[in-house]
Structure formats: structure tokens, C-alpha cells
Scaffold this motif. Sequence first.
Motif, PDB file in Angstrom:
ATOM      1  N   MET A  73     -21.799 125.091   3.773  1.00  0.00           N
ATOM      2  CA  MET A  73     -22.869 124.940   3.324  1.00  0.00           C
ATOM      3  C   MET A  73     -23.905 125.017   4.660  1.00  0.00           C
ATOM      4  N   THR A  74     -25.042 125.515   3.979  1.00  0.00           N
ATOM      5  CA  THR A  74     -26.153 125.891   4.963  1.00  0.00           C
ATOM      6  C   THR A  74     -27.302 125.170   4.267  1.00  0.00           C
ATOM      7  N   GLN A  75     -28.191 124.682   5.175  1.00  0.00           N
ATOM      8  CA  GLN A  75     -29.306 124.218   4.622  1.00  0.00           C
ATOM      9  C   GLN A  75     -30.501 124.257   5.672  1.00  0.00           C
ATOM     10  N   ILE A  76     -31.688 124.938   5.257  1.00  0.00           N
ATOM     11  CA  ILE A  76     -32.706 125.118   6.288  1.00  0.00           C
ATOM     12  C   ILE A  76     -34.154 124.508   5.709  1.00  0.00           C
ATOM     13  N   ASN A  77     -34.708 123.464   6.330  1.00  0.00           N
ATOM     14  CA  ASN A  77     -35.633 122.987   6.188  1.00  0.00           C
ATOM     15  C   ASN A  77     -36.722 123.392   7.132  1.00  0.00           C
ATOM     16  N   GLU A  78     -38.011 122.967   6.688  1.00  0.00           N
ATOM     17  CA  GLU A  78     -39.238 123.170   7.650  1.00  0.00           C
ATOM     18  C   GLU A  78     -39.095 122.176   8.696  1.00  0.00           C
ATOM     19  N   ASN A  79     -39.696 122.440   9.898  1.00  0.00           N
ATOM     20  CA  ASN A  79     -39.603 121.351  10.981  1.00  0.00           C
ATOM     21  C   ASN A  79     -41.028 120.754  11.141  1.00  0.00           C
ATOM     22  N   LEU A  80     -41.107 119.621  10.605  1.00  0.00           N
ATOM     23  CA  LEU A  80     -42.460 118.812  10.917  1.00  0.00           C
ATOM     24  C   LEU A  80     -42.328 118.219  11.875  1.00  0.00           C
ATOM     25  N   GLY A  81     -41.521 118.045  12.693  1.00  0.00           N
ATOM     26  CA  GLY A  81     -41.396 117.100  13.745  1.00  0.00           C
ATOM     27  C   GLY A  81     -40.229 115.808  13.754  1.00  0.00           C
ATOM     28  N   GLN A  82     -39.765 116.105  12.633  1.00  0.00           N
ATOM     29  CA  GLN A  82     -38.771 115.195  12.187  1.00  0.00           C
ATOM     30  C   GLN A  82     -37.409 115.422  12.865  1.00  0.00           C
ATOM     31  N   GLY A  83     -36.499 114.517  13.115  1.00  0.00           N
ATOM     32  CA  GLY A  83     -35.249 114.777  13.589  1.00  0.00           C
ATOM     33  C   GLY A  83     -34.221 115.722  12.772  1.00  0.00           C
ATOM     34  N   GLY A  84     -33.267 116.167  13.210  1.00  0.00           N
ATOM     35  CA  GLY A  84     -32.209 116.671  12.542  1.00  0.00           C
ATOM     36  C   GLY A  84     -30.935 116.418  12.849  1.00  0.00           C
ATOM     37  N   ARG A  85     -30.055 116.048  12.175  1.00  0.00           N
ATOM     38  CA  ARG A  85     -28.635 115.648  12.449  1.00  0.00           C
ATOM     39  C   ARG A  85     -27.709 115.905  11.207  1.00  0.00           C
ATOM     40  N   ALA A  86     -26.464 116.395  11.416  1.00  0.00           N
ATOM     41  CA  ALA A  86     -25.199 116.765  10.472  1.00  0.00           C
ATOM     42  C   ALA A  86     -24.248 116.041  11.171  1.00  0.00           C
ATOM     43  N   ASP A  87     -23.558 115.180  10.493  1.00  0.00           N
ATOM     44  CA  ASP A  87     -22.472 114.641  10.708  1.00  0.00           C
ATOM     45  C   ASP A  87     -21.477 114.906   9.565  1.00  0.00           C
ATOM     46  N   MET A  88     -20.466 115.484   9.493  1.00  0.00           N
ATOM     47  CA  MET A  88     -19.434 115.635   8.683  1.00  0.00           C
ATOM     48  C   MET A  88     -17.989 115.749   9.516  1.00  0.00           C
ATOM     49  N   CYS A  89     -17.049 114.843   8.519  1.00  0.00           N
ATOM     50  CA  CYS A  89     -15.658 114.993   9.150  1.00  0.00           C
ATOM     51  C   CYS A  89     -14.897 114.813   7.902  1.00  0.00           C
ATOM     52  N   CYS A  90     -13.649 115.501   7.954  1.00  0.00           N
ATOM     53  CA  CYS A  90     -12.556 115.604   6.957  1.00  0.00           C
ATOM     54  C   CYS A  90     -11.285 114.670   7.323  1.00  0.00           C
ATOM     55  N   HIS A  91     -10.806 113.886   6.368  1.00  0.00           N
ATOM     56  CA  HIS A  91      -9.836 113.051   6.527  1.00  0.00           C
ATOM     57  C   HIS A  91      -8.709 113.297   5.686  1.00  0.00           C
ATOM     58  N   TRP A  92      -8.495 114.589   5.318  1.00  0.00           N
ATOM     59  CA  TRP A  92      -7.687 114.824   4.289  1.00  0.00           C
ATOM     60  C   TRP A  92      -5.952 114.935   4.841  1.00  0.00           C
ATOM     61  N   GLU A  93      -5.750 115.984   5.546  1.00  0.00           N
ATOM     62  CA  GLU A  93      -4.640 116.157   6.174  1.00  0.00           C
ATOM     63  C   GLU A  93      -4.916 116.742   7.771  1.00  0.00           C
ATOM     64  N   ASP A  94      -4.054 116.600   8.583  1.00  0.00           N
ATOM     65  CA  ASP A  94      -4.152 117.046   9.977  1.00  0.00           C
ATOM     66  C   ASP A  94      -4.401 118.133  10.078  1.00  0.00           C
ATOM     67  N   SER A  95      -4.221 119.398   9.365  1.00  0.00           N
ATOM     68  CA  SER A  95      -4.578 120.837   9.510  1.00  0.00           C
ATOM     69  C   SER A  95      -5.902 120.948   8.810  1.00  0.00           C
ATOM     70  N   ASP A  96      -6.451 120.188   8.119  1.00  0.00           N
ATOM     71  CA  ASP A  96      -8.008 120.315   7.463  1.00  0.00           C
ATOM     72  C   ASP A  96      -8.893 120.301   8.966  1.00  0.00           C
ATOM     73  N   ALA A  97      -9.877 121.231   8.616  1.00  0.00           N
ATOM     74  CA  ALA A  97     -10.563 121.146   9.678  1.00  0.00           C
ATOM     75  C   ALA A  97     -12.218 121.459   9.272  1.00  0.00           C
ATOM     76  N   VAL A  98     -13.352 120.998  10.093  1.00  0.00           N
ATOM     77  CA  VAL A  98     -14.725 121.222   9.745  1.00  0.00           C
ATOM     78  C   VAL A  98     -15.223 121.428  10.937  1.00  0.00           C
ATOM     79  N   ALA A  99     -16.193 122.395  10.946  1.00  0.00           N
ATOM     80  CA  ALA A  99     -16.982 122.674  12.010  1.00  0.00           C
ATOM     81  C   ALA A  99     -18.616 122.804  11.553  1.00  0.00           C
ATOM     82  N   GLN A 100     -19.303 122.303  12.543  1.00  0.00           N
ATOM     83  CA  GLN A 100     -20.904 122.218  12.097  1.00  0.00           C
ATOM     84  C   GLN A 100     -21.719 122.355  13.345  1.00  0.00           C
TER      85      GLN A 100
END
Length: 128
Positions: free
Chosen positions: A81-108
Motif C-alpha cells: 500500500m502506497t499513499q502520497i499526500n500534499e505536505n501542508l505542515g501536518q505530521g505524518g505517521r504510519a503504524d501497522m503490525c500483523c498478528h496472524w502468524e509468526d512468519s508473517d511480516a510487515v515493513a513500513q
Amino acid sequence: MPSGLRSPPTPRSAAPSPRPTFDTDLLRAYVRKLLQTTLQTATWPDPRERDRVKAWMKEIGERVKERMLEIQPRGFKYIVMTQINENLGQGGRADMCCHWEDSDAVAQEVFHNDSLICICVAFAIRTV
């Protein structure tokens, strides 16, 4: 044993899983470099040129997926998933995690410059 009662759950082993794992550190470094090289000098376009933003998101998503296939070609399904927004001075943060199985992974990764903010999140979900 009376009907309806189950035996106590078996504790999980402390031994490492034999399932394939996905190297998120390798992917994260690639995504960080990709976002920097693709968007470092990019500026938020005028309304009539917004297709450029869609093209950036599509290119980044496809290249990240290609890299994921190079890192681990079998045994995982990939979601980017890729998202691009205009920077108007607001903050930007992304937090995702996966809790399905030990071998599943997420990178952000989050990239920003004076004009835009890009958030890229990639999931590797084990199928085998």
C-alpha cells in the motif's frame, strides 16, 4: 473424559519455526532508498497534473512488490500500500503490525520533503 471437555492446550515450543521467514530489514532498506530516489526532488503537482501522483504510487508499489519477490519468491502473498499526500505542515505517521502468524511480516517507511508525504506499507503473508 466427559463430553464437551477438551484437554489443556499444548504450550508452544521455544524452538525456531521451520516455516520460511521474510527479511523485513532487507526490504525496509530498499524501500527507504527507493522513496528517497523517486521522490526527493518531487513537488506536489497542480490539480490538472495529479496523474503524476498516481504514477508515483503505482511505480513504487510495483517496484516494492518486485523486490519482495526477489527476497522470497515462494511461500508468501504480498500486499503493498502506497499513499502520497500534499505536505501542508501536518505530521505524518504510519503504524501497522500483523498478528496472524509468526512468519508473517510487515515493513513500513515514511518519506517526506517540503512538498509531499509518502507512506509505504508492505505485508508478506505466509501461504505455505
